[in-house]
Design a protein around this motif. Structure first.
Motif, PDB file in Angstrom:
ATOM      1  N   LEU A  56       0.853  -1.191   0.000  1.00  0.00           N
ATOM      2  CA  LEU A  56       0.000   0.000   0.000  1.00  0.00           C
ATOM      3  C   LEU A  56       0.882   1.231   0.000  1.00  0.00           C
ATOM      4  N   HIS A  57       0.667   2.118  -0.992  1.00  0.00           N
ATOM      5  CA  HIS A  57       1.533   3.267  -1.191  1.00  0.00           C
ATOM      6  C   HIS A  57       0.853   4.554  -0.735  1.00  0.00           C
ATOM      7  N   ILE A  58       1.559   5.312   0.108  1.00  0.00           N
ATOM      8  CA  ILE A  58       1.072   6.600   0.610  1.00  0.00           C
ATOM      9  C   ILE A  58       2.007   7.691   0.081  1.00  0.00           C
ATOM     10  N   TYR A  84      -7.736  10.476  -0.596  1.00  0.00           N
ATOM     11  CA  TYR A  84      -6.814   9.438  -1.087  1.00  0.00           C
ATOM     12  C   TYR A  84      -7.183   8.069  -0.505  1.00  0.00           C
ATOM     13  N   LEU A  88      -8.230   4.666  -2.310  1.00  0.00           N
ATOM     14  CA  LEU A  88      -7.535   3.414  -1.999  1.00  0.00           C
ATOM     15  C   LEU A  88      -8.538   2.326  -1.640  1.00  0.00           C
ATOM     16  N   GLY A 316      -2.661   2.070  -4.513  1.00  0.00           N
ATOM     17  CA  GLY A 316      -2.185   3.434  -4.439  1.00  0.00           C
ATOM     18  C   GLY A 316      -1.567   3.837  -5.758  1.00  0.00           C
TER      19      GLY A 316
END
Length: 456
Positions: A56-58, A84, A88, A316
């Motif tokens: 999971l990309h933040i 965001y 997601l 993400g």
């Protein structure tokens, strides 16, 4: 037994040791818009899904470091992190539906990266974990879970959430314990704040602490590099990553410095060897050029570079997903304005059922990926595993590249040639030149695609 040396052409003798950090192959600069926009359900039909990796990309940070060319933006206007996470959640629902129910769907490892995942508040981190568990079905307390953090965002409330939800590894980007060097790298931080963050991480009792350090910073000397190494060792981290500084287009340092000469190469190579030898003398084991692990530390799933097989779900707008035939993601950029536009498009997306940006991977590319990611591990590549997967021998598939590596003294083969128990393994000098060896294994097609990419 060492593989027979094949002399390299004289013109190939000189090689720059720092060309590219190969953390994924093919790199996203080789991805392109997918004209067919394949449905995820079709892409994942028939794929093995019982040992997937989940990422999971933040894409948010409190500051953009001068060396950073990752997909991230500084700060977030009111409500952006919530929007965001909404996107997601929609993406996770679409992906889980696309994975289908034609076989078991299980996750063997999970990671939150960025950017800085701990840019999110404690409540938002709770929601992020809920998306991974409730939408995707990952059992975060039962698998290795790695999370990246910065000193400023490693607060007690955030760490408490991560520890309670099963985080097994916390990676802290320190880069330097010397305040002047941190400023030179355009990473404003004070050592006192870094030490306080490390104390909070230890108090949270997350099993594995990783500390990232960088060598090659302007003004750095062997003495200051040693002081950063010793400051990190004082915390007895289970893992340490030693990164060479790179100056990339469109980054903060690219507008201030112009490191292109061999003198800088030699400086970084000397500092690498100093750091490597110092950590080995303190009992750490070298896992790759960058990664060192304290004996007895719990393994955290696949090691650095060790994702030879496919099966990655990335959620993400900066995350990659891998099937056996296609690597896909969203558009890629480094420029802050371009990144903001991509994030805005992502948060406005309603339908995540198709792959929009990526690169198809054929048999030759799969062989290259397996070989380079295996060789970049200090333990080497079992020849039997390569043969079992591809039915061939790497010396037959890549005679020129492997012959060149052996001629340079970078590569050795243990066991008799062709022996099932044999290994292809980098020598210490080969590991030191990993950032030259990896790019040498790129295919002509990937090289061309990367060269044609217009930085944005």
């Amino acid at each position: 037994m060492t593989a027979p040396a094949v002399p390299a052409p004289p013109a190939a003798r000189a090689v720059r040791p720092y060309q590219s950090y190969v953390y994924a192959y093919p790199h996203k600069t080789a991805y392109r818009p997918l004209p067919d926009r394949p449905a995820l359900r079709d892409l994942w039909r028939g794929e093995a899904k019982d040992a997937l990796s989940l990422y999971l990309h933040i894409p948010f940070c409190e500051v953009r470091c001068g060396f950073c060319n990752l997909f991230t933006r500084i700060g977030a206007p009111d409500g952006l992190t919530g929007r965001y996470l909404d996107a997601l959640d929609r993406q996770a629902a679409a992906v889980r539906e696309a994975l289908g129910d034609d076989g078991p769907v299980r996750f063997a490892a999970a990671a939150f990266g960025g950017g800085t995942p701990t840019f999110l508040t404690a409540d938002e981190l709770t929601r992020l974990c809920d998306i991974a568990e409730r939408r995707m079905g990952a059992d975060l307390r039962a698998v290795p879970l790695s999370v990246e953090a910065s000193p400023a965002t490693a607060t007690a409330d955030r760490l408490a959430v991560l520890a309670e939800r099963g985080t097994t590894r916390l990676s802290l980007g320190v880069q330097s314990f010397v305040d002047e060097e941190a400023r030179a790298a355009v990473r404003p931080q004070r050592r006192a704040d870094v030490e306080a963050a490390l104390g909070r991480i230890r108090e949270a009792r997350i099993p594995v602490l990783n500390i990232d350090l960088i060598y090659g910073i302007d003004g750095q000397t062997p003495a200051t590099w040693r002081s950063s190494l010793d400051a990190a060792l004082a915390w007895a981290p289970e893992e340490l990553y030693l990164y060479p500084l790179y100056v990339r287009p469109l980054t903060g340092l690219a507008r201030r410095t112009a490191h292109t000469d061999r003198e800088w190469d030699e400086q970084r190579l000397d500092l690498y060897r100093q750091g490597r030898d110092h950590l080995l003398a303190h009992g750490y084991e070298q896992v790759s050029m960058r990664m060192f692990r304290r004996p007895g530390a719990a393994p955290q799933g696949p090691d650095d570079h060790a994702c030879q097989t496919d099966g990655m779900i990335g959620l993400g707008c900066g995350a990659r997903s891998y099937t056996s035939a296609l690597h896909y993601s969203f558009d890629y950029a480094v420029d802050m304005g371009e990144i903001r536009a991509i994030i805005d498009d992502y948060t406005a997306t309603a339908d995540f059922a198709r792959a929009v940006h990526g690169r198809y991977v054929d048999g030759d590319e799969a062989r290259r990926r397996h070989l380079l990611q295996s060789l970049l591990q200090a333990q080497g590549m079992p020849l039997a595993g390569y043969r079992d997967r591809f039915g061939t021998h790497p010396h037959d598939d890549f005679p020129a590249e492997l012959g060149d590596f052996a001629a340079r003294g970078w590569l050795e083969e243990t066991g008799a040639p062709g022996e099932p128990a044999g290994l292809l393994r980098l020598t210490p000098d080969g590991l030191a030149h990993s950032d030259a060896l990896g790019p040498a294994l790129f295919s002509p097609a990937v090289r061309a695609a990367m060269a044609a990419y217009a930085p944005k």
